[in-house]
Design an enzyme around this catalytic site. Structure first.
Site: not given
Ligand code: CAA
Length: 241
Positions: A147, A179
């Site tokens: 993205y 966001y």
């Molecule tokens: N920043 C920092 N750390 C993050 C994070 C973020 N945004 N998102 C996830 N993490 C961390 C989690 O807290 C977790 O840490 P711990 O293991 O210490 O608890 C770790 O990453 C997750 O690792 P996994 O390997 O278990 O990840 P997963 O395969 O389960 O995937 C994920 C999970 C898809 C990353 C999910 O956590 C997620 O969707 N996170 C949000 C990502 C994000 O911020 N996307 C932005 C969306 S908004 C948007 O796109 C619109 C825009 O233009 C602003």
């Protein structure tokens, strides 16, 4: 003069707010959508804005869809490239499918749409292209290599095309939201939202779609003719570039 505006992904979320803001500004608006017929029909019923269904990742579908809109409403003066998807995953878990789906919609979609309105705008010596990028294309984001790559690309695309459009009366700009309170946020785990994301936003809240729409409507207006190649960030102070 009534301008014809086309908003991709324009029946939901930020796109719906943009469609409505452009209509309120006096434009005749067409909105595209990819999948949700029910939501699109409800949007048309509520707002009177026509909706058209196609996949922006498909060049020929864009060409045919734009030709249909131009036959129905007239030549497109304003294009808002808003359609976008996420397929978030840490890179070690990101699949080629995650990568290509995001490229097709978010980046190839911008090419496919813009390319099919560009010559008409050049001939008529007027155009407004506004592409919705993201804070995450500016600063990068965990789990968004796909993205973020597309959203950073929007900015390069815009700066290049702004130079080509300038003498033809076409402005090309980016709005980079932070966001925003839309359905897209529902994919973010609650813990990540509350503990990671919200504390990084100085204004202390998510943005509203209408706050992005106002920025787009300004850049799309006749008044904004001297602004081109710019990136307008609307992110509550989360990232200042
Ligand atoms: N920043 C920092 N750390 C993050 C994070 C973020 N945004 N998102 C996830 N993490 C961390 C989690 O807290 C977790 O840490 P711990 O293991 O210490 O608890 C770790 O990453 C997750 O690792 P996994 O390997 O278990 O990840 P997963 O395969 O389960 O995937 C994920 C999970 C898809 C990353 C999910 O956590 C997620 O969707 N996170 C949000 C990502 C994000 O911020 N996307 C932005 C969306 S908004 C948007 O796109 C619109 C825009 O233009 C602003």
């Amino acid at each position: 003069m009534t301008r014809i505006a086309l908003v991709t992904g324009g029946s939901r979320g930020i796109g719906a707010a943009i469609s409505e803001a452009l209509k309120a500004q006096g434009c005749t608006v067409a909105a595209t959508y990819a999948g949700n017929d029910e939501k699109a029909a409800a949007f048309t019923k509520e707002t009177g804005i026509k909706t058209y269904k196609w996949n922006v990742g498909d060049y020929e579908a864009c060409k045919a869809g734009i030709a249909q809109i131009e036959a129905d409403l007239g030549p497109v003066d304003i294009l808002v490239n808003n359609a976008g998807i996420t397929r978030d995953a840490p890179f070690h878990k990101m699949t080629p499918q995650h990568w290509h789906e995001v490229m097709d919609t978010n980046l190839n979609g911008v090419f496919n749409m813009t390319h099919n309105v560009w010559n008409g705008m050049r001939e008529r010596k007027f155009g407004r292209i506004v592409t919705i990028s993201s804070i995450n294309g500016q600063k990068g984001q965990f789990a968004q290599a796909n993205y973020a790559a597309t959203k950073a690309a929007d900015i390069g695309f815009t700066k290049a095309l702004a130079q080509e459009g300038a003498r033809a009366g076409i402005t090309v700009n980016v709005v980079a939201p932070g966001y925003i309170n839309t359905e897209m946020m529902s994919t973010i785990p609650e813990k990540v939202m509350n503990e990671v994301i919200l504390p990084q936003i100085p204004v202390g809240r998510l943005g509203e779609a209408s706050e992005i729409a106002r920025a787009v409507a300004f850049l799309a207006s006749d008044d904004a003719g001297f602004i081109t190649g710019s990136t307008l960030s609307a992110n509550g102070g989360q990232y200042m570039s």
